[in-house]
Design a protein around this motif. Structure first.
Motif, PDB file in Angstrom:
ATOM      1  N   ALA A   1     -39.091  52.295  27.607  1.00 28.80           N
ATOM      2  CA  ALA A   1     -40.165  51.347  27.871  1.00 28.80           C
ATOM      3  C   ALA A   1     -41.514  52.036  27.837  1.00 28.80           C
ATOM      4  O   ALA A   1     -42.485  51.488  27.305  1.00 28.80           O
ATOM      5  CB  ALA A   1     -39.935  50.684  29.225  1.00 28.80           C
ATOM      6  N   LEU A   2     -41.559  53.213  28.360  1.00 30.38           N
ATOM      7  CA  LEU A   2     -42.822  53.954  28.364  1.00 30.38           C
ATOM      8  C   LEU A   2     -43.285  54.220  26.951  1.00 30.38           C
ATOM      9  O   LEU A   2     -44.437  53.953  26.595  1.00 30.38           O
ATOM     10  CB  LEU A   2     -42.612  55.278  29.119  1.00 30.38           C
TER      11      LEU A   2
ATOM     12  N   ALA B   1     -34.677  48.088  37.496  1.00 34.85           N
ATOM     13  CA  ALA B   1     -35.165  49.038  36.499  1.00 34.85           C
ATOM     14  C   ALA B   1     -35.577  48.321  35.238  1.00 34.85           C
ATOM     15  O   ALA B   1     -36.614  48.612  34.624  1.00 34.85           O
ATOM     16  CB  ALA B   1     -34.069  50.053  36.203  1.00 34.85           C
TER      17      ALA B   1
ATOM     18  N   ALA C   1     -38.867  46.669  35.518  1.00 29.02           N
ATOM     19  CA  ALA C   1     -39.979  47.607  35.359  1.00 29.02           C
ATOM     20  C   ALA C   1     -40.224  47.905  33.886  1.00 29.02           C
ATOM     21  O   ALA C   1     -41.372  47.896  33.416  1.00 29.02           O
ATOM     22  CB  ALA C   1     -39.665  48.906  36.114  1.00 29.02           C
ATOM     23  N   ALA C   2     -39.142  48.147  33.165  1.00 22.28           N
ATOM     24  CA  ALA C   2     -39.307  48.423  31.735  1.00 22.28           C
ATOM     25  C   ALA C   2     -39.933  47.247  31.037  1.00 22.28           C
ATOM     26  O   ALA C   2     -40.824  47.379  30.189  1.00 22.28           O
ATOM     27  CB  ALA C   2     -37.930  48.726  31.125  1.00 22.28           C
ATOM     28  N   GLU C   3     -39.466  46.092  31.386  1.00 20.20           N
ATOM     29  CA  GLU C   3     -39.993  44.894  30.720  1.00 20.20           C
ATOM     30  C   GLU C   3     -41.473  44.728  31.003  1.00 20.20           C
ATOM     31  O   GLU C   3     -42.240  44.312  30.146  1.00 20.20           O
ATOM     32  CB  GLU C   3     -39.180  43.694  31.222  1.00 20.20           C
TER      33      GLU C   3
ATOM     34  N   ILE D   1     -31.087  53.606  34.156  1.00 16.94           N
ATOM     35  CA  ILE D   1     -32.474  53.346  34.539  1.00 16.94           C
ATOM     36  C   ILE D   1     -33.380  54.368  33.873  1.00 16.94           C
ATOM     37  O   ILE D   1     -34.442  54.026  33.329  1.00 16.94           O
ATOM     38  CB  ILE D   1     -32.616  53.403  36.079  1.00 16.94           C
ATOM     39  N   ALA D   2     -32.960  55.627  33.922  1.00 18.37           N
ATOM     40  CA  ALA D   2     -33.796  56.677  33.350  1.00 18.37           C
ATOM     41  C   ALA D   2     -34.020  56.428  31.872  1.00 18.37           C
ATOM     42  O   ALA D   2     -35.159  56.481  31.389  1.00 18.37           O
ATOM     43  CB  ALA D   2     -33.125  58.040  33.567  1.00 18.37           C
TER      44      ALA D   2
ATOM     45  N   LEU E   1     -36.288  53.285  31.257  1.00 17.84           N
ATOM     46  CA  LEU E   1     -37.689  53.488  31.607  1.00 17.84           C
ATOM     47  C   LEU E   1     -38.380  54.370  30.584  1.00 17.84           C
ATOM     48  O   LEU E   1     -39.529  54.137  30.219  1.00 17.84           O
ATOM     49  CB  LEU E   1     -37.792  54.083  33.015  1.00 17.84           C
ATOM     50  N   ASP E   2     -37.655  55.343  30.113  1.00 21.72           N
ATOM     51  CA  ASP E   2     -38.225  56.236  29.110  1.00 21.72           C
ATOM     52  C   ASP E   2     -38.568  55.441  27.848  1.00 21.72           C
ATOM     53  O   ASP E   2     -39.655  55.554  27.297  1.00 21.72           O
ATOM     54  CB  ASP E   2     -37.208  57.337  28.804  1.00 21.72           C
TER      55      ASP E   2
ATOM     56  N   ALA F   1     -43.559  47.070  31.490  1.00 19.91           N
ATOM     57  CA  ALA F   1     -44.280  48.057  30.674  1.00 19.91           C
ATOM     58  C   ALA F   1     -44.515  47.484  29.287  1.00 19.91           C
ATOM     59  O   ALA F   1     -45.638  47.523  28.754  1.00 19.91           O
ATOM     60  CB  ALA F   1     -43.454  49.343  30.586  1.00 19.91           C
TER      61      ALA F   1
END
Lengths: 104, 97, 674
Positions: B81-82, A71, A74-76, B74-75, B78-79, A78
């Motif tokens: 990061a977006l 996870a 993936a954030a990184e 994770i949620a 990801l938020d 982005a």
């Protein structure tokens, strides 16, 4: 029933191979996006390592950790894409060897 | 216009020797170290157990509550990061005060 | 009356106050600071006379007033007063002449409308204060401090008219030459402090007494025997004395110092500052009396300088130049006396010389005022009719200088020569010095009377000489006072009369022998030291002392009269001829002062500058070079290393990988993974 397993050294070898392929990409490629892809490869190599040892020691903690790292990877990415965008804006090129102002 | 794929020859590949060197060293270390047999996991379906645990059902074969915290994190990550990437991607706007 | 000693520091402090007054408020005062100076030196003179009276009645004073560094450390540094017979006498001399010079300056400087007078009177005040403090210092370090201050004031006063070319240059030359001697003096002071731990002159803890004890006990210092080491110290301090008293080879500054105003020449370069060197040796005589080698050196330098300077004085054409060389020559006599073991004669000649030389300089000043500052004797002539007071006093001073009976100079010079003769009869080496001194007697008589005849006799050779500018009471009063002293001062120590008739008339000898035993500064004590350590004994000619006195005195008087007579005869004509130029090559040599000035300039430029340049190259090239090389290594490596930061990210990644690889290999090898 314990299945006949692959000895753990081969998993480690696989992990090392993927890591070094990623490292090769970082050292030789000039496009920033390809650079980012190589970084991803290196991250995933580490994941393989974690899973292999989780299997070796029969400890699920390793697998949980892998979920975290995926996870975060993936954030990184982005954020990385955002940085490449700003890089392009400032240097008008995605070539990492062109952005050399952070030096003497 | 597209061109056929070509081997990337512009860069100096000599520096990649370092990566090969690193691989060699790692391989040597891993293969000569003596690991015993792996203990392996219990048989059972972990992923279905995770799904059952997520909905607080008690039908999973393996104890998998510990996986759940990762999903929340994770949620969140990801938020964040977006949002971050969208902020980076925005053009510099003129701010009128 | 002993309480007056509590006020003794005021003798030096009052002129210091007048220095401050003249410096700060001089320009508002009517006489630009002169009255403050006259008042201060007058009170100092009064106090000095009272002190002298007290000392004559038997009380003396040796007190430390202030301690810089305590005893018990490697050495002790103090500030104190020593008032015994010698210093009381010198205090009177210095303050009297300072007072008279201050009065004279009213006529020479104020009446002539000179500019910058506050600075002049301030420097005079500071000089007087320093000289008086030097006289009553009780230790060598304090003496050195005031010695240097006196040199500074000399520099300030010689260069008084600094807007002209010559005076600042002459001032620098005076300061540098005396400073060169003072450098050795400083090393000597440090040596004395290091050797004895104290620099006190008097008493049983003073360094002369400690030196005598060390010599008797046969101690060694730094690998040298006691006598050798003390001789080294004595010679070092002698360097300073030679510089200040303008003895060969440090005499070159005194003739150039005549660029200063004439009252300054009278005070500083005739009677007081140049006396400081002789006074210093006399003050430390308990130390010098132990060292026969140094005494012989002093005697020879003195005698040689006496003759050497007298030869140069013969050909000079300016009145102050003749007097300058005469001063150098007469101080040679005093050094000769000290070297021959005759402490009393040296002090006696110092006293009489101070009076008649100051008189001669002030008389010359009067003449210079009259001649509108033209000093060339060949432009003068016939002044005796217009300037009676000046003429008579100048004549008295000249006869005293030439050593004609019964003026002051006869008695003192005769005593110097007599004492040298009697000691020389037992120590033949000193007879050579005696002969040189006799030669100087003849020449002294000659050039002195030449000066008098050219200046005052004959017909006036220029219009200014026919109508000389008049001088007022402030010029004539000091001349009269000193004129009287030049005649009578000799009677304080008529040793020949005592030796021939047995009458008790040598007052000065008795006075100087009276110093208290605990001070160890009496001439009797010095006599004992000289006999024991230096081996000076008195001999007699033809077996009887009165005969020696008559022969010695008669010879000196005959030579003086011969020289004087020759001077009168050659220069008495109405239009005198320049006889000295007939000497040809010798005349050129003497006019150029034996090329000593050129030699010293060569020493500085040709020799010292070259050595200094070589040392500078070594310093800059080698020592600085090493330091610069060290820094350039750092700079160069920094310059090269920073090129690693190329800014290219892949390079950084490569470096990281390389380092990681190296680390793993090192761990693997050291950890025995294989």
């Amino acid at each position: 029933m314990v299945l006949a397993t692959v000895p753990v050294e081969y998993y480690l070898l696989l992990s090392a191979a993927v890591f070094c392929i990623g490292l090769f990409g970082i050292l030789t490629r000039r496009n920033a996006l390809v650079f980012l892809m190589s970084v991803e490869l290196m991250l995933n190599a580490a994941n393989i390592n974690l899973v292999a040892f989780a299997f070796y020691w029969e400890n699920l903690t390793g697998q949980v950790f892998v979920l975290f790292t995926m996870a975060l990877a993936a954030a990184e990415v982005a954020i990385g894409i955002g940085i490449i965008l700003v890089l392009y804006r400032n240097f008008n090129d995605v070539d990492v060897t062109e952005a050399t102002t952070l030096k003497w | 216009m597209t061109t056929r794929p070509e081997l990337h020859r512009e860069t100096n590949k000599l520096i990649g020797v370092l990566a090969l060197g690193l691989f060699g060293v790692l391989a040597a270390v891993f293969l000569t170290s003596g690991f015993g047999t792996a203990e392996g996991f219990e048989t059972g379906a972990i992923t279905s157990s995770i799904g059952y645990a997520m909905f607080n059902l008690d039908a999973g074969s393996i104890d998998s509550e510990g996986f759940l915290v990762s999903f929340i994190l994770i949620a969140l990550v990801l938020d964040a990061a977006l949002d971050g990437s969208i902020m980076l991607a925005k053009e510099d706007e003129e701010e009128d005060y | 009356m002993e309480g007056v000693f509590q006020f003794a520091p005021a003798i030096a402090a009052l002129p210091f106050v007048s220095f401050l007054v003249a410096l700060l408020a001089g320009k508002y005062m009517p006489k630009k600071g002169a009255l403050a100076g006259i008042l201060a030196t007058g009170i100092s003179l009064g106090l000095s006379l009272v002190v002298l009276a007290v000392v004559l009645s038997g009380h003396t004073y040796n007190e430390t007033l202030y301690t810089f560094v305590d005893a018990g450390e490697p050495f002790s540094l103090t500030f104190g007063l020593l008032i015994d017979q010698l210093s009381a006498l010198m205090l009177v001399i210095v303050s009297l002449i300072a007072f008279l010079v201050h009065v004279f300056s009213l006529g020479y400087m104020n009446d002539e409308g000179e500019m910058g007078l506050p600075r002049y009177y301030a420097s005079l005040g500071l000089f007087t204060a320093s000289m008086l403090a030097f006289v009553f210092s009780d230790n060598l370090l304090m003496a050195f401090i005031f010695f240097e201050l006196v040199g500074l004031c000399s520099y300030l006063l010689i260069g008084f008219w600094f807007r002209r070319d010559a005076p600042p240059s002459a001032a620098k030359k005076a300061f540098l030459v005396t400073r060169f001697g003072d450098y050795f003096f400083l090393i000597g002071v440090v040596g004395v402090l290091a050797t004895f731990g104290t620099a006190q002159f008097a008493g049983s803890e003073g360094f002369p007494a400690l030196a005598e004890a060390a010599l008797g006990a046969g101690e060694t210092f730094y690998g040298f025997g006691a006598e050798t080491w003390f001789s080294i110290l004595g010679l070092l301090v002698l360097g300073g004395a030679l510089g200040k008293s303008a003895q060969f080879p440090f005499h070159t500054w005194l003739p150039d110092a005549m660029e200063g105003p004439t009252p300054v020449s009278a005070l500083i370069h005739a009677a007081t500052m140049v006396a400081a060197g002789v006074y210093l040796i006399a003050r430390m005589y308990g130390f010098y009396a132990l060292l026969p080698t140094v005494l012989a050196i002093i005697a020879f330098i003195g005698a040689f300088t006496a003759l050497f300077a007298a030869t140069m004085g013969v050909v000079k054409n300016e009145i102050k130049q003749v007097l300058a060389y005469s001063t150098i020559s007469q101080y040679g006599y005093m050094m000769l006396a000290l070297g021959a073991g005759s402490y009393v004669a040296a002090v006696f000649h110092l006293t009489t010389h101070a009076f008649f030389k100051a008189l001669l300089f002030l008389g010359a000043g009067s003449v210079i005022i009259a001649m509108h500052h033209n000093e060339n004797m060949w432009d003068m002539g016939g002044l005796k009719d217009e300037m009676r007071v000046t003429y008579l006093t100048f004549l008295a001073g000249s006869l005293a200088l030439a050593g004609i009976f019964p003026f002051a100079g006869f008695w003192s010079k005769d005593e110097v020569l007599f004492d040298t003769l009697v000691v020389g009869l037992e120590t033949p080496l000193l007879l050579v010095a005696y002969v040189m001194a006799l030669g100087a007697v003849f020449l002294t008589g000659f050039y002195t009377l030449r000066m008098v005849m050219l200046t005052f006799h004959g017909k006036p050779r220029t219009d200014t000489a026919e109508n000389p500018h008049g001088v007022r009471w402030n010029v004539k009063f000091p001349l009269v006072v000193l004129g009287v002293l030049a005649v009578v001062a000799g009677f304080i120590n008529m040793v020949p009369v005592e030796k021939l008739t047995g009458a008790n008339v040598s007052f000065l000898s008795g006075y100087l022998a009276d110093a208290p035993d605990e001070f160890l500064t009496s001439s009797a004590h010095y006599g004992e030291l000289l006999e024991t350590y230096a081996g000076y004994e008195s001999g007699v000619l033809a077996g009887s002392e009165p005969l020696t006195v008559l022969l010695g005195g008669g010879l000196a008087l005959a030579l003086a009269l011969a020289g004087a007579g020759l001077g009168v005869v050659l220069y008495r004509a109405d239009e005198p001829t320049r006889h000295t130029e007939k000497l040809g090559g010798l005349h050129t040599l003497l006019m150029n002062n034996y090329y000593q000035d050129e030699y010293q300039v060569w020493l500085a430029e040709g020799l010292t500058a070259r050595v200094a340049r070589a040392a500078d190259t070594f310093d800059q090239g080698v020592i600085d070079g090493v330091v610069n090389a060290v820094s350039s290594v750092s700079l160069f490596s920094g310059d090269r290393l920073r090129r690693i930061q190329t800014g290219v990210v892949t390079n950084y990644a490569a470096i990281i990988t390389l380092s990681l690889l190296a680390l793993i290999v090192v761990f693997a090898v050291l950890g025995g993974w294989f």
